[in-house]
Design a protein around this motif. Structure first.
Motif, short mmCIF file in Angstrom:
data_model
loop_
_atom_site.label_atom_id
_atom_site.label_comp_id
_atom_site.label_asym_id
_atom_site.label_seq_id
_atom_site.Cartn_x
_atom_site.Cartn_y
_atom_site.Cartn_z
N HIS A 96 0.80 -1.15 0.01
CA HIS A 96 0.01 -0.17 0.08
C HIS A 96 1.00 1.10 -0.05
O HIS A 96 1.85 1.45 0.71
N CYS B 240 -3.06 6.81 -2.60
CA CYS B 240 -4.01 6.17 -1.91
C CYS B 240 -5.18 7.25 -2.23
O CYS B 240 -5.18 8.24 -1.79
N GLN C 275 -8.55 6.06 -1.40
CA GLN C 275 -9.46 5.51 -0.44
C GLN C 275 -10.58 5.11 -1.12
O GLN C 275 -11.81 4.93 -0.60
N CYS C 276 -10.36 4.37 -2.17
CA CYS C 276 -11.59 3.74 -3.11
C CYS C 276 -11.74 2.33 -2.55
O CYS C 276 -12.80 1.93 -2.79
N ASP C 277 -10.76 1.86 -1.83
CA ASP C 277 -11.13 0.63 -0.86
C ASP C 277 -11.01 -0.62 -1.80
O ASP C 277 -11.29 -1.75 -1.63
N LYS C 278 -10.89 -0.31 -3.10
CA LYS C 278 -10.62 -1.40 -4.23
C LYS C 278 -9.66 -2.56 -3.63
O LYS C 278 -10.01 -3.69 -4.02
N CYS C 279 -8.59 -2.22 -3.27
CA CYS C 279 -7.57 -3.11 -2.69
C CYS C 279 -8.15 -3.94 -1.71
O CYS C 279 -7.61 -5.34 -1.77
N LEU C 280 -9.04 -3.87 -0.88
CA LEU C 280 -9.85 -4.87 0.03
C LEU C 280 -10.47 -5.95 -0.82
O LEU C 280 -10.42 -6.79 -0.38
N ASP C 281 -11.04 -5.53 -1.89
CA ASP C 281 -11.92 -6.50 -2.88
C ASP C 281 -11.07 -7.32 -3.43
O ASP C 281 -11.30 -8.61 -3.71
N ASN D 276 -6.29 -6.25 4.92
CA ASN D 276 -6.41 -4.97 4.74
C ASN D 276 -4.88 -4.69 4.36
O ASN D 276 -4.14 -4.43 5.29
N LYS E 102 -3.86 -1.96 3.80
CA LYS E 102 -3.75 -0.30 4.23
C LYS E 102 -3.10 -0.35 5.55
O LYS E 102 -3.72 -0.14 6.55
N GLY F 287 -19.10 -4.06 3.93
CA GLY F 287 -17.97 -4.90 4.38
C GLY F 287 -17.97 -6.31 4.54
O GLY F 287 -17.24 -6.90 5.02
#
Length: 220
Positions: free
Chosen positions: A3, A8, A10-16, A23, A25, A182
């Motif tokens: 990360h 960044c 903060q789109c959170d696509k990395c979590l998907d 995570n 991040k 989530g």
């Protein structure tokens, strides 16, 4: 996967896309690093809460951080809270409670088999933790997740009521509503908990005698 905070959005696509549902991040902080952040934001704070996953898996860090805050002349007035699932053994709680002002404790289910199905663990340790924290004067609130067709049945709610009444009818009970935000895997197929149903359950618990039932302010 690494990360890069500098780019960044903060789109959170990395979590998907993370193959292990983690995570990416993540930033490592020392106690001194956290103290520096707390001092910087002190005008806006009246306390701190360690949370995320199960914070008590880093118990030594929590003890060191809370001890440092209590010993700091500029920070000692801040309250120090823990958000926990309650799986700590009795001796571990005793080690951290002297520097802890309160614990927000999650109970996922009262039926043992249901708790195992939802979490993979028995609820015996969780219920024992709730009693231990209450007796120590450190149980700030109980949290209960309402999941349609799972934890909102009459028998579950009866046991919830009886457990809180056994401790103190004035104890804060926070009802959380299951939503899909989530959530991954098979739980995405579960129905979400509607506001009207949460309010109905809250009113029923109050009518039975519980005096401090809190419902969500936002449903996502």
């Amino acid at each position: 996967m690494l990360h890069d905070a500098s780019i960044c959005s903060q789109c959170d696509k990395c979590l998907d896309v993370c193959p292990i549902n983690a995570n990416p991040k993540v930033t490592q902080y020392s106690v001194d690093d956290v103290l520096a952040l707390v001092r910087k934001n002190k005008p806006f704070l009246n306390g701190i809460t360690v949370s995320g996953g199960e914070a008590t898996t880093q118990l030594k860090f929590i003890i060191a951080l809370f001890t440092a805050i209590k010993a700091d002349k500029t920070l000692h007035d801040l309250t120090c809270f823990i958000d926990s699932n309650g799986h700590l053994p009795e001796a571990a709680w005793k080690s951290v409670l002297p520097v802890t002002d309160g614990v927000m404790l999650d109970i996922k289910a009262f039926d043992r088999a249901l708790h195992v199905k939802l979490t993979g663990r028995s609820n015996e340790r969780v219920l024992a933790s709730a009693r231990q924290l209450f007796e120590a004067g450190k149980l700030h609130e109980l949290r209960y997740l309402l999941i349609p067709e799972r934890t909102d049945g009459q028998q579950e709610l009866k046991q919830l009521f009886e457990f809180v009444r056994e401790l103190d009818v004035d104890l804060k009970l926070r009802l959380n509503a299951f939503q899909h935000h989530g959530v991954k895997g098979g739980a995405l197929k579960w129905p979400t908990m509607k506001k009207a149903d949460v309010e109905r359950i809250a009113q029923d618990l109050k009518a039975r005698g519980l005096k401090n039932v809190v419902t969500p302010s936002v449903y996502i």
